[in-house]
Design a protein around this motif. Structure first.
Motif, PDB file in Angstrom:
ATOM      1  N   UNK A   1      18.681   1.913 -23.837  1.00  0.00           N
ATOM      2  CA  UNK A   1      18.005   0.752 -24.414  1.00  0.00           C
ATOM      3  C   UNK A   1      17.515  -0.175 -23.304  1.00  0.00           C
ATOM      4  N   UNK A   2      18.419  -0.411 -22.351  1.00  0.00           N
ATOM      5  CA  UNK A   2      18.077  -1.308 -21.250  1.00  0.00           C
ATOM      6  C   UNK A   2      16.960  -0.762 -20.387  1.00  0.00           C
ATOM      7  N   UNK A   3      17.027   0.544 -20.173  1.00  0.00           N
ATOM      8  CA  UNK A   3      15.983   1.166 -19.356  1.00  0.00           C
ATOM      9  C   UNK A   3      14.625   1.025 -20.015  1.00  0.00           C
ATOM     10  N   UNK A   4      14.587   1.339 -21.322  1.00  0.00           N
ATOM     11  CA  UNK A   4      13.312   1.249 -22.035  1.00  0.00           C
ATOM     12  C   UNK A   4      12.809  -0.189 -22.051  1.00  0.00           C
ATOM     13  N   UNK A   5      13.749  -1.115 -22.250  1.00  0.00           N
ATOM     14  CA  UNK A   5      13.364  -2.522 -22.328  1.00  0.00           C
ATOM     15  C   UNK A   5      12.738  -2.997 -21.008  1.00  0.00           C
ATOM     16  N   UNK A   6      13.392  -2.675 -19.900  1.00  0.00           N
ATOM     17  CA  UNK A   6      12.852  -3.160 -18.622  1.00  0.00           C
ATOM     18  C   UNK A   6      11.547  -2.453 -18.274  1.00  0.00           C
ATOM     19  N   UNK A   7      11.472  -1.188 -18.701  1.00  0.00           N
ATOM     20  CA  UNK A   7      10.230  -0.448 -18.491  1.00  0.00           C
ATOM     21  C   UNK A   7       9.063  -1.126 -19.223  1.00  0.00           C
ATOM     22  N   UNK A   8       9.330  -1.483 -20.487  1.00  0.00           N
ATOM     23  CA  UNK A   8       8.288  -2.131 -21.289  1.00  0.00           C
ATOM     24  C   UNK A   8       7.941  -3.506 -20.739  1.00  0.00           C
ATOM     25  N   UNK A   9       8.974  -4.246 -20.370  1.00  0.00           N
ATOM     26  CA  UNK A   9       8.722  -5.590 -19.840  1.00  0.00           C
ATOM     27  C   UNK A   9       7.858  -5.514 -18.590  1.00  0.00           C
ATOM     28  N   UNK A  10       8.127  -4.515 -17.760  1.00  0.00           N
ATOM     29  CA  UNK A  10       7.312  -4.325 -16.556  1.00  0.00           C
ATOM     30  C   UNK A  10       5.850  -4.081 -16.927  1.00  0.00           C
ATOM     31  N   UNK A  11       5.683  -3.189 -17.885  1.00  0.00           N
ATOM     32  CA  UNK A  11       4.318  -2.867 -18.312  1.00  0.00           C
ATOM     33  C   UNK A  11       3.619  -4.094 -18.899  1.00  0.00           C
ATOM     34  N   UNK A  12       4.360  -4.829 -19.707  1.00  0.00           N
ATOM     35  CA  UNK A  12       3.752  -5.966 -20.386  1.00  0.00           C
ATOM     36  C   UNK A  12       3.372  -7.057 -19.401  1.00  0.00           C
ATOM     37  N   UNK A  13       4.194  -7.264 -18.405  1.00  0.00           N
ATOM     38  CA  UNK A  13       3.897  -8.337 -17.456  1.00  0.00           C
ATOM     39  C   UNK A  13       2.601  -8.026 -16.704  1.00  0.00           C
ATOM     40  N   UNK A  14       2.299  -6.741 -16.560  1.00  0.00           N
ATOM     41  CA  UNK A  14       1.027  -6.367 -15.945  1.00  0.00           C
ATOM     42  C   UNK A  14      -0.122  -6.601 -16.930  1.00  0.00           C
ATOM     43  N   UNK A  15       0.167  -6.250 -18.191  1.00  0.00           N
ATOM     44  CA  UNK A  15      -0.895  -6.269 -19.187  1.00  0.00           C
ATOM     45  C   UNK A  15      -1.227  -7.664 -19.701  1.00  0.00           C
ATOM     46  N   UNK A  16      -0.189  -8.508 -19.821  1.00  0.00           N
ATOM     47  CA  UNK A  16      -0.430  -9.764 -20.521  1.00  0.00           C
ATOM     48  C   UNK A  16      -0.712 -10.957 -19.612  1.00  0.00           C
TER      49      UNK A  16
END
Lengths: 266, 257
Positions: free
Chosen positions: B242-257
């Motif tokens: 869960x944590x891995x997926x969460x940090x992965x997504x947060x990384x992606x989002x910080x680039x995107x948003x």
């Protein structure tokens, strides 16, 4: 806990009347203010008892309490009900539809600027002196608080609350009866209470001329006879009747609509 | 397009603009996605990305849009109990007792009285509010009120439940409880859920898919699958994956948003 608190509040509420009564006693019995300016409390109490039961002394008003009160109560009810008949539906329409508000609001606010007493002369021209004029003045004066508070209450029902009812399958009239009216009830009740209070003020105005029955008529009559005592007795009776009618109105609405909003309003 | 086996809700090239003071503001731009039967889809994005607007359109509060929104193969013409909604603030009827709040929907359907009482009890029990059935909303905490709001929506057996940041006003503890309760009730009734949230963790915990919207006008910039096993519960949050997926997504989002 709660009960004790309420009891305490009651004592606080009695504090000021007690001070006032003491001041009155001082004025009448120690400073000897003459009775034709301010009759003493004892005199008023006796006069009130005589007005109600009519066997303690000779006075033109002995035992006439019921007769005059009934006349005034009748006018208040007639006028107030008329005010409700117009004020509630119009207020609901104005609160619900912006178009209706745009049609009615400017006129209503313009008319509202004429004080109720300013209608007395024209009312006398239209309805003659007497009963109809009194009822007209009451209906007119009580209309505004009923109309305005109803409109505001209905307008202020949160859109989200209406949406919540619509996703639960409420449509059209159901939204109106089961959501808008109960949600606005607190404000509508405030308007009705204000209106009823004003009705008592205007019944006196309406009865000052042209009627022989009614508390206002007694007051005006007593003033001409120099009977200060009777004027004050009528004032007390009006205050009590007004207070009782307010309690009855609140009790009635609580019975019809036992929601939290109305209780919290107290 | 009329076959809804692969999509209970099908949104196709949806555009939405508001025109306050005759100045057109675009809120949603070319949004297309599907919500399958029993699927939970999370919609995340920065504030003002039009995610609440999206829910309003699906709820049927507003029919002024371009594109298609089809529910069970039909155009949405207005609000209906088959598309239930839980709002950010509970929106309970303050003048009704808890049990009458829950019975509000069934009463509008003119269900038999005994039936309503029985159903109300069942749902009060499901959300753990049976002891509070005679309370008024204002006597309850925010979390408890939201439980009632959830029961009030679910008693209508909606095919699709719209949730508009439903737990964002709650404290952390109550939010967790409500998320757990939502998972439990979903297992039981399996409604499709369209969940708008700004809480990535909430979306990961509840959703099968997450749609990420960009800043206004809202456009879909990413779609993610969340493949944790069901039934899920709150313990998922503590897991490493869960944590891995969460940090992965947060990384992606910080680039995107």
């Amino acid at each position: 806990m709660k009960k004790r608190l309420r009891f305490k509040l009651d004592i606080l509420g009695l504090l000021l009347p007690a001070v006032l009564l003491a001041a009155w006693c001082t004025a009448s019995y120690l400073l000897r203010v003459p009775g034709y300016i301010l009759p003493g409390p004892g005199q008023i109490a006796l006069g009130l008892a005589d007005f109600m039961t009519g066997n303690s002394r000779l006075s033109p008003y002995s035992g006439q309490f019921l007769m005059h009160s009934a006349a005034s109560i009748g006018r208040v009810m007639e006028g107030f009900l008329l005010a409700l008949c117009f004020g509630l539906p119009l207020g609901i329409l104005t609160g619900s539809f912006l178009k209706v508000k745009r049609v009615f609001d400017p006129l209503v606010h313009l008319i509202r600027m004429v004080p109720g007493i300013g209608w007395l002369p024209i009312a006398m021209v239209w309805f003659g002196v007497g009963h109809s004029t009194a009822v007209f003045l009451i209906a007119l004066a009580a209309f505004f608080p009923v109309y305005l508070n109803t409109a505001i209450g209905v307008r202020q029902v949160p859109g989200k609350l209406i949406q919540a009812s619509r996703v639960l399958g409420a449509k059209g009239w159901a939204v109106f009866f089961y959501v808008i009216i109960p949600a606005a009830a607190s404000s509508i009740l405030s308007g009705m209470r204000l209106g009823l209070g004003i009705s008592w003020a205007y019944v006196v105005l309406g009865e000052l001329t042209g009627v022989s029955l009614g508390l206002g008529a007694v007051m005006m009559n007593a003033r001409m006879l120099g009977d200060t005592e009777m004027i004050i007795i009528c004032m007390i009776v009006i205050a009590l009747l007004g207070w009782i009618s307010d309690r009855l109105l609140v009790a009635l609405i609580r019975k019809l609509h036992p929601g939290k909003e109305v209780i919290r309003h107290e | 397009m009329n076959d809804h086996s692969d999509g209970l809700l099908i949104i196709h090239h949806l555009h939405k603009s508001y025109c306050p003071d005759n100045r057109e503001t675009e809120v949603l731009r070319d949004v297309s996605f599907r919500v399958g039967q029993g699927e939970i889809v999370g919609v995340v994005g920065p504030s003002g990305c039009g995610k609440s607007t999206l829910l309003h359109l699906v709820a049927g509060f507003d029919q002024d849009y371009r594109g298609d929104i089809a529910f069970c193969g039909q155009k949405i013409t207005g609000p209906a109990p088959e598309r239930g909604m839980v709002f950010q603030s509970p929106q309970l009827f303050s003048w009704l007792k808890i049990k009458d709040n829950i019975a509000f929907g069934p009463k509008r359907q003119h269900m038999a009285k005994e039936n309503i009482t029985a159903q109300t009890r069942i749902f009060l029990e499901r959300v753990g509010m049976l002891d509070y059935m005679d309370y008024y909303p204002e006597q309850l905490s925010g979390g408890m009120q939201q439980r009632v709001a959830l029961a009030r929506a679910l008693i209508m057996k909606p095919k699709l439940l719209l949730m508009d940041e439903p737990f964002s006003a709650l404290d952390y503890q109550s939010r967790l409880e409500m998320q757990g309760l939502t998972l439990k009730l979903w297992e039981e009734y399996k409604p499709s859920i369209l969940l708008v949230t700004h809480d990535i963790e909430e979306a990961l915990l509840l959703a099968d898919r997450i749609i990420v919207l960009s800043k206004s006008p809202g456009e879909i910039i990413r779609e993610l699958s969340v493949n944790f096993d069901r039934p899920r519960d709150l313990s998922l949050i503590k897991s490493l994956s869960f944590h891995q997926l969460k940090s992965q997504i947060l990384d992606q989002l910080s680039v995107l948003m």
